[in-house]
Design an enzyme around this catalytic site. Structure first.
Site, PDB file in Angstrom:
ATOM      1  N   GLY A  52      -0.110   0.036   7.861  1.00  0.00           N
ATOM      2  CA  GLY A  52       0.448   0.686   6.674  1.00  0.00           C
ATOM      3  C   GLY A  52       1.401  -0.169   5.862  1.00  0.00           C
ATOM      4  O   GLY A  52       2.266   0.368   5.172  1.00  0.00           O
ATOM      5  N   THR A  53       1.211  -1.504   5.879  1.00  0.00           N
ATOM      6  CA  THR A  53       2.112  -2.323   5.054  1.00  0.00           C
ATOM      7  C   THR A  53       1.841  -2.104   3.564  1.00  0.00           C
ATOM      8  O   THR A  53       2.766  -2.181   2.752  1.00  0.00           O
ATOM      9  CB  THR A  53       2.010  -3.821   5.390  1.00  0.00           C
ATOM     10  OG1 THR A  53       0.693  -4.294   5.100  1.00  0.00           O
ATOM     11  CG2 THR A  53       2.352  -4.091   6.843  1.00  0.00           C
ATOM     12  N   ASN A  54       0.602  -1.827   3.219  1.00  0.00           N
ATOM     13  CA  ASN A  54       0.319  -1.518   1.805  1.00  0.00           C
ATOM     14  C   ASN A  54       0.929  -0.174   1.419  1.00  0.00           C
ATOM     15  O   ASN A  54       1.449  -0.025   0.315  1.00  0.00           O
ATOM     16  CB  ASN A  54      -1.190  -1.540   1.534  1.00  0.00           C
ATOM     17  CG  ASN A  54      -1.699  -2.953   1.322  1.00  0.00           C
ATOM     18  OD1 ASN A  54      -1.468  -3.558   0.278  1.00  0.00           O
ATOM     19  ND2 ASN A  54      -2.365  -3.496   2.328  1.00  0.00           N
ATOM     20  N   ASN A  62      -9.350   1.212  -4.092  1.00  0.00           N
ATOM     21  CA  ASN A  62      -9.284   0.567  -2.776  1.00  0.00           C
ATOM     22  C   ASN A  62      -8.702  -0.832  -2.924  1.00  0.00           C
ATOM     23  O   ASN A  62      -8.938  -1.505  -3.929  1.00  0.00           O
ATOM     24  CB  ASN A  62     -10.713   0.470  -2.204  1.00  0.00           C
ATOM     25  CG  ASN A  62     -10.753  -0.202  -0.845  1.00  0.00           C
ATOM     26  OD1 ASN A  62      -9.969   0.118   0.051  1.00  0.00           O
ATOM     27  ND2 ASN A  62     -11.662  -1.161  -0.671  1.00  0.00           N
ATOM     28  N   HIS A  85      -8.924  -4.538  -1.251  1.00  0.00           N
ATOM     29  CA  HIS A  85      -9.756  -5.336  -0.344  1.00  0.00           C
ATOM     30  C   HIS A  85      -9.171  -6.750  -0.264  1.00  0.00           C
ATOM     31  O   HIS A  85      -8.817  -7.330  -1.297  1.00  0.00           O
ATOM     32  CB  HIS A  85     -11.203  -5.373  -0.848  1.00  0.00           C
ATOM     33  CG  HIS A  85     -12.094  -6.117   0.085  1.00  0.00           C
ATOM     34  ND1 HIS A  85     -12.555  -5.571   1.270  1.00  0.00           N
ATOM     35  CD2 HIS A  85     -12.561  -7.397   0.040  1.00  0.00           C
ATOM     36  CE1 HIS A  85     -13.283  -6.476   1.908  1.00  0.00           C
ATOM     37  NE2 HIS A  85     -13.303  -7.583   1.187  1.00  0.00           N
TER      38      HIS A  85
END
Ligand code: GAR
Length: 208
Positions: A12-14, A108, A110
């Site tokens: 969950g760093t994003n 998203n 990527h």
């Protein structure tokens, strides 16, 4: 106010980059209404709880088959009534029904410059392993809209990152996150929240 729902699978760093950007107002006009994880042990769930964001787990392990899981996932997404669904390291194929219900409302992140190193089987550390195997000198990250394919939706923003001699996949992953992912994902959310992202002639145009 753009209501965003963030879907996660792991660290969950994003998600953290999004939370921080909302809190320090790099992202404006946006409220994080919830977090969904397919993995009960995802540290991302802790990050959400630490910031009083409603977080739920919808795991395929709890359903008899994929179609029941897909229905539960869509029902949970709907329950948050989001304006935008953000896949931030969500390693689940999005059901077609959901893509059709949320056209241009799912994005998203990527970890490569699409169309390189993307598609079925390209996720997480594997993407960087493949890039290093191929010997590329430049990689990066892409934020794109989600369509029915795997990493085939319209590209919204990309950022390039240099590969350094001797990089391990983990070192490269960390550099791509720091220099690209945590920068462009919050940036795109802010642009969408402020009506700056348009689709013209099948391509994304960012309004000045
Ligand atoms: C990120 O590197 C993201 O780009 C990648 O998973 C990682 C999740 O990290 N996503 C994909 O590979 C999707 N195909 P995080 O949980 O720390 O944000």
């Amino acid at each position: 106010m753009l209501k965003i729902l963030v879907c996660v699978s792991g660290g969950g760093t994003n998600l953290q980059a999004i939370i921080d950007a909302v809190e320090n107002k790099q992202i404006t006009n946006t409220e994080i209404v919830g977090v969904i994880s397919n993995n009960a042990n995802a540290y991302a769930l802790e990050r959400a709880k630490n910031h009083n964001i409603k977080a739920v787990c919808v795991s395929p392990k709890d359903y008899a088959d994929r179609s029941l899981f897909n229905d539960a996932l869509l029902e949970t997404v709907d329950s948050f009534a989001p304006d935008l669904v953000v896949l931030a390291g969500f390693l689940v194929a999005i059901p077609e029904k959901m893509v059709q219900k949320y056209p241009y409302k799912i994005i998203n992140i990527h970890p490569s410059l699409i169309p390189s190193f993307c598609g079925v089987g390209y996720y997480g550390l594997k993407v960087h392993e493949k890039a290093l195997e191929r010997g590329v000198k430049i990689t990066g990250a892409t934020v794109h809209f989600v369509d029915e394919g795997t990493d085939t939706g319209l590209i919204i923003m990309q950022k390039a990152v240099s590969v350094e001699d001797g990089d391990t996949p983990k070192e490269l992953q960390q550099r791509v996150m720091e220099q690209a992912e945590w920068v462009i994902l919050p940036r795109v959310i802010d642009l969408i929240a402020n009506d700056k992202v348009n689709v013209l002639d099948g391509k994304v145009v960012i309004m000045k």
